[in-house]
Write an enzyme that holds these catalytic residues in place. Structure first.
Site, PDB file in Angstrom:
ATOM      1  N   SER A 138       0.859  -1.193   0.000  1.00  0.00           N
ATOM      2  CA  SER A 138       0.000   0.000   0.000  1.00  0.00           C
ATOM      3  C   SER A 138       0.886   1.231   0.000  1.00  0.00           C
ATOM      4  O   SER A 138       2.011   1.194   0.508  1.00  0.00           O
ATOM      5  CB  SER A 138      -0.871   0.025   1.268  1.00  0.00           C
ATOM      6  OG  SER A 138      -1.531   1.263   1.397  1.00  0.00           O
ATOM      7  N   TYR A 151      -1.894  -0.133  10.843  1.00  0.00           N
ATOM      8  CA  TYR A 151      -2.129  -0.525   9.444  1.00  0.00           C
ATOM      9  C   TYR A 151      -0.915  -0.146   8.599  1.00  0.00           C
ATOM     10  O   TYR A 151      -0.402  -0.957   7.817  1.00  0.00           O
ATOM     11  CB  TYR A 151      -3.400   0.136   8.888  1.00  0.00           C
ATOM     12  CG  TYR A 151      -3.580  -0.169   7.415  1.00  0.00           C
ATOM     13  CD1 TYR A 151      -3.931  -1.445   6.994  1.00  0.00           C
ATOM     14  CD2 TYR A 151      -3.331   0.803   6.438  1.00  0.00           C
ATOM     15  CE1 TYR A 151      -4.052  -1.750   5.646  1.00  0.00           C
ATOM     16  CE2 TYR A 151      -3.448   0.513   5.080  1.00  0.00           C
ATOM     17  CZ  TYR A 151      -3.809  -0.768   4.691  1.00  0.00           C
ATOM     18  OH  TYR A 151      -3.912  -1.077   3.357  1.00  0.00           O
TER      19      TYR A 151
HETATM   20  C1  8X3 Z   1      -5.066   1.516   1.160  1.00  0.00           C
HETATM   21  C2  8X3 Z   1      -4.727   2.919   0.897  1.00  0.00           C
HETATM   22  O1  8X3 Z   1      -4.510   5.275   1.836  1.00  0.00           O
HETATM   23  O2  8X3 Z   1      -6.452   3.983   2.533  1.00  0.00           O
HETATM   24  O3  8X3 Z   1      -4.003   0.791   1.650  1.00  0.00           O
HETATM   25  O4  8X3 Z   1      -4.279   3.455   3.395  1.00  0.00           O
HETATM   26  S1  8X3 Z   1      -4.999   3.927   2.237  1.00  0.00           S
END
Ligand code: 8X3
Length: 251
Positions: A138, A151
């Site tokens: 990501s 995350y």
């Molecule tokens: C997904 C993109 O910017 O929502 O990993 O983290 S974000």
């Protein structure tokens, strides 16, 4: 001979779109997921386009991962491509307000699950002296945003692991690639916000986000590259997104 692609998290979002796109192109598919009904549905639909094998297991359980790969019939063990797609976000908040269970979920799935599946599939690729591993990271793994903490850390781990893996395998005829998507309109935000549809929808309003199909097409393009070309590290953003958390909303 048709290439065999194993996809984790194959029943929704980027995984499902990619499975469908690759099925149309004649790739043979091993669809992995936790939800038996969804897997059966996907197998039924995609089975009309190509050969499909399903593996129903929880990728966060070490033994289940290795058993699932061992259980593959011999013909399906010739895996050409591993698409490490399974991943989720749980919660968006300050560390002091965060839930330990959410953090465990993200680390277990996004990091440990990806590493287990790679470790389980790798001996097959090494034995055949060919393969391609694509990890879905990501933009959050290289650009941290407020309240993203765990995350972002999980995706930073994917980024680090992918680079290490490439260094371990570059003499073995195995390509290792990472895709770092920005905002993709899938169930991602719905899961992150625990079913709060309104909050999830807002993430994708006011600009044109990426769709799972955009990622499917990118993956097909990466797989179609000639043997000497590895699209090793691909950042893919909506045109209206410049960085994590930086989106030009106009509508
Ligand atoms: C997904 C993109 O910017 O929502 O990993 O983290 S974000």
């Amino acid at each position: 001979m048709a290439k065999i692609v194993l996809i984790s998290g194959a029943t929704s979002g980027i995984g499902a779109a990619t499975a469908q796109h690759l099925a149309k192109q004649g790739y043979h598919l091993i669809l992995c997921g936790r939800r038996a009904e969804r897997l059966a549905e996907a197998a039924q639909t995609l089975g009309q386009l190509t050969s499909v094998h399903t593996l129903c297991f929880d990728i966060t359980l070490q033994n289940a991962v290795f058993k699932a790969i061992e259980s593959l019939p011999l013909a399906w063990k010739r895996i050409d491509v591993l698409l490490n797609n399974a991943g989720n976000a749980h919660g968006l908040g300050a560390v002091q307000d965060g839930q330990l269970a959410d953090w465990d979920n993200m680390i277990d799935l996004n990091v440990k699950g990806l590493i287990y599946l790679t470790k389980a599939v790798l001996p097959l690729m090494l034995a055949q002296n060919s393969g391609h591993i694509i990890n879905i990271g990501s933009v959050a793994g290289i650009q941290i945003y407020p309240n993203g903490n765990v995350y972002c850390a999980s995706k930073a781990a994917v980024h680090a692991f992918t680079q290490g893996l490439r260094m371990d395998l570059y003499t073995k005829n195995i390509k290792v690639s990472e895709i770092k998507p920005g905002l993709v309109e899938t169930e991602f935000s719905l899961v992150r916000f625990k079913g709060d549809k309104e909050r999830a929808q807002k993430v994708y309003e006011g600009y044109e986000p990426l769709q799972a199909q955009d990622l499917a097409e990118l993956i097909a393009y990466m797989l179609a590259a000639p043997p000497h070309v590895n699209l090793a590290d691909v950042l893919i953003l909506p045109t209206k997104q410049a960085a994590s958390g930086m989106v030009h909303k106009t509508q």
